[in-house]
Scaffold this motif. Structure first.
Motif, PDB file in Angstrom:
ATOM      1  N   GLY A 227     -29.662  21.621  51.971  1.00  0.00           N
ATOM      2  CA  GLY A 227     -30.636  21.771  50.907  1.00  0.00           C
ATOM      3  C   GLY A 227     -30.977  20.427  50.294  1.00  0.00           C
ATOM      4  O   GLY A 227     -30.602  19.372  50.808  1.00  0.00           O
ATOM      5  N   THR A 228     -31.709  20.477  49.200  1.00  0.00           N
ATOM      6  CA  THR A 228     -32.093  19.264  48.480  1.00  0.00           C
ATOM      7  C   THR A 228     -31.801  19.449  46.998  1.00  0.00           C
ATOM      8  O   THR A 228     -31.664  20.572  46.511  1.00  0.00           O
ATOM      9  N   GLU A 229     -31.703  18.331  46.285  1.00  0.00           N
ATOM     10  CA  GLU A 229     -31.544  18.363  44.838  1.00  0.00           C
ATOM     11  C   GLU A 229     -32.266  17.181  44.237  1.00  0.00           C
ATOM     12  O   GLU A 229     -32.529  16.183  44.920  1.00  0.00           O
ATOM     13  N   LYS A 230     -32.583  17.295  42.967  1.00  0.00           N
ATOM     14  CA  LYS A 230     -33.300  16.229  42.282  1.00  0.00           C
ATOM     15  C   LYS A 230     -32.431  14.983  42.211  1.00  0.00           C
ATOM     16  O   LYS A 230     -31.273  15.026  41.833  1.00  0.00           O
ATOM     17  N   GLY A 231     -33.004  13.836  42.592  1.00  0.00           N
ATOM     18  CA  GLY A 231     -32.286  12.580  42.546  1.00  0.00           C
ATOM     19  C   GLY A 231     -32.697  11.744  41.354  1.00  0.00           C
ATOM     20  O   GLY A 231     -33.293  12.236  40.392  1.00  0.00           O
ATOM     21  N   LYS A 232     -32.386  10.473  41.412  1.00  0.00           N
ATOM     22  CA  LYS A 232     -32.712   9.555  40.325  1.00  0.00           C
ATOM     23  C   LYS A 232     -34.116   8.996  40.499  1.00  0.00           C
ATOM     24  O   LYS A 232     -34.570   8.770  41.617  1.00  0.00           O
ATOM     25  N   LYS A 233     -34.782   8.774  39.387  1.00  0.00           N
ATOM     26  CA  LYS A 233     -36.060   8.062  39.373  1.00  0.00           C
ATOM     27  C   LYS A 233     -37.064   8.631  40.376  1.00  0.00           C
ATOM     28  O   LYS A 233     -37.560   7.936  41.266  1.00  0.00           O
ATOM     29  N   ASN A 234     -37.338   9.931  40.259  1.00  0.00           N
ATOM     30  CA  ASN A 234     -38.337  10.606  41.101  1.00  0.00           C
ATOM     31  C   ASN A 234     -37.988  10.555  42.588  1.00  0.00           C
ATOM     32  O   ASN A 234     -38.871  10.462  43.440  1.00  0.00           O
ATOM     33  N   LYS A 235     -36.719  10.625  42.883  1.00  0.00           N
ATOM     34  CA  LYS A 235     -36.281  10.681  44.283  1.00  0.00           C
ATOM     35  C   LYS A 235     -35.597  12.016  44.544  1.00  0.00           C
ATOM     36  O   LYS A 235     -35.261  12.754  43.626  1.00  0.00           O
ATOM     37  N   THR A 236     -35.403  12.326  45.825  1.00  0.00           N
ATOM     38  CA  THR A 236     -34.795  13.590  46.232  1.00  0.00           C
ATOM     39  C   THR A 236     -33.572  13.320  47.089  1.00  0.00           C
ATOM     40  O   THR A 236     -33.626  12.493  48.014  1.00  0.00           O
ATOM     41  N   ASN A 237     -32.493  14.015  46.804  1.00  0.00           N
ATOM     42  CA  ASN A 237     -31.286  13.924  47.617  1.00  0.00           C
ATOM     43  C   ASN A 237     -31.276  15.056  48.635  1.00  0.00           C
ATOM     44  O   ASN A 237     -31.336  16.231  48.261  1.00  0.00           O
ATOM     45  N   LEU A 238     -31.204  14.687  49.897  1.00  0.00           N
ATOM     46  CA  LEU A 238     -31.128  15.665  50.980  1.00  0.00           C
ATOM     47  C   LEU A 238     -29.676  15.751  51.441  1.00  0.00           C
ATOM     48  O   LEU A 238     -29.066  14.734  51.775  1.00  0.00           O
ATOM     49  N   ILE A 239     -29.124  16.956  51.453  1.00  0.00           N
ATOM     50  CA  ILE A 239     -27.701  17.157  51.736  1.00  0.00           C
ATOM     51  C   ILE A 239     -27.547  17.766  53.130  1.00  0.00           C
ATOM     52  O   ILE A 239     -28.207  18.754  53.458  1.00  0.00           O
TER      53      ILE A 239
END
Length: 417
Positions: A227-239
């Motif tokens: 899945g994905t989650e909200k990252g820092k500074k308008n970025k996305t973390n893909l897990i």
């Protein structure tokens, strides 16, 4: 230079020469997460098959002459091995790799390269950083959002490449080689020296990287984007997970499902509904418990007030069979104090284990509580604070209540309240 582990990541044993061995102290993180300082030795070898941390990849584990290697770091062009006992300088010594850990890191790292390449070429999402975690790995993408359909398409694309058995090759180039300009990179370390190591996924990606990698995408077996989650500074973390991690995750999930099926007496598809029913039941029980505690507190206070032989000291302990008091226990003590009144009475109330952890409340005339509150906390080896005739806190030594009671009895007899 490129170490043996970088020239061939599949080598599991290697004989080399000890260049230096010097005593040192290192801060190591244990499985509990706590850091501990350990005395040992820094060993530098002519070459190594143990990868020092770098490129987002943790360091290897293994043995050096049969002695466990607790840490491997890079210092310039050298790999520094931390061990608990000294080795002889100039001697030949055998290295062995913890292969399960190494191969897991190879799968996750090569999986990251593959996902990064296809996320860029397919959707224009560039990777800004990544982390190889103990349970799963995370890729930070320079986009505020990745749509659900894009995640599914990306996962299908990476697994198509795995099934196609695309080769991965390693080459060493010097910085002035024109081919270096065509290579994807997030920059070189300040202390880099020697040739640049390039990891090529045939026909897809070329990237500067110091890490260990599989030689063919088929060795990844499978990639699952969790899945994905909200990252820092308008970025996305893909897990994601790759390879053997997925197999272990499936086995663990299956065993958990079996345990939950036995505990909940329901099928796998009904687990969520069964847990929701339990949560609602617990909420109802907590509400009933709070109401009972309030009623019991009032009755206890009224019983004390109606006793013609009551003194000016009231002590009560409500014993619990578990370690942590509930939300209503502080309210229970405060209701008793309010109902009895504190103008001419000292109250010492506790809730918790018989000799372990719990809550305490000292209530009474302001001058008495201000004077005795800190002393009560000290006797209980706890912490607390108070104002306006109330001093309350937590303790892990309920077994010391008798000392507090003796102190309060002395003051209640000697002071005119």
């Amino acid at each position: 230079m490129a170490f043996q582990c970088q020239r061939d990541s599949y080598v599991q044993e290697f004989v080399t020469t000890v260049v230096s061995c010097s005593p040192c102290e290192l801060s190591l993180e244990r499985a509990s997460g706590k850091k501990e300082k350990v005395k040992g030795f820094e060993v530098i070898l002519k070459d190594t098959v143990l990868f020092p941390e770098g490129g987002g990849q943790p360091d290897d584990r293994g043995t050096l002459g049969g002695v466990p290697v607790l840490r491997v770091t890079r210092r310039g062009a050298e790999a520094v091995h931390f061990v608990a006992s000294a080795v002889e300088v100039g001697s030949s010594i055998q290295l062995k790799v913890d292969w399960d850990r190494r191969f897991d890191h190879m799968q996750q790292h090569s999986g990251q390269h593959l996902i990064t390449a296809l996320a860029d070429s397919t959707f224009g999402y560039k990777t800004t950083s990544w982390e190889l975690g103990r349970q799963y790995s995370t890729i930070e993408l320079n986009t505020a959002m990745v749509k659900a359909g894009e995640v599914e398409a990306l996962e299908n694309a990476v697994n198509d490449k795995i099934r196609a058995a695309v080769p991965i090759t390693i080459e060493l180039l010097f910085l002035d080689d024109p081919a270096v300009q065509q290579v994807r990179s997030r920059g070189l370390p300040d202390d880099h020296s020697g040739p640049i190591r390039i990891v090529n996924i045939e026909g897809m990606d070329s990237n500067m990287c110091c890490g260990t990698h599989v030689s063919n995408l088929s060795h990844l077996q499978l990639i699952k984007i969790l899945g994905t989650e909200k990252g820092k500074k308008n970025k996305t973390n893909l897990i994601f997970m790759a390879g053997n991690r997925i197999l272990k995750y499936v086995e663990k999930s299956y065993n958990r499902e079996r345990s939950l099926t036995d505990l909940l007496t329901s099928g796998v598809d009904d687990h969520v509904e069964a847990v929701e029913k339990l949560q609602n039941a617990v909420k109802g029980l907590r509400k009933s418990n709070l109401n009972l505690l309030r009623d019991m507190a009032v009755l206890i206070a009224q019983n004390f007030k109606s006793d013609p032989n009551r003194g000016n000291l009231f002590c009560l302990h409500r014993c619990l069979t578990f370690s942590f008091p509930s939300d209503g226990d502080a309210e229970f003590m405060n209701i008793i104090a309010k109902e009895i009144g504190t103008e001419d009475t000292i109250l010492f109330l506790t809730v918790g284990e018989e000799r372990g952890a719990g809550l305490f409340l000292l209530a009474g005339p302001v001058d008495v509580v201000d004077r005795l509150g800190p002393r009560v906390a000290e006797l209980l080896e706890g912490k607390g604070a108070g104002k306006k005739g109330r001093f309350q806190g937590k303790t892990s030594c309920m077994g010391r209540r008798a000392g507090v009671k003796a102190l309060l009895q002395e003051h209640s007899q000697n002071l005119r309240l």
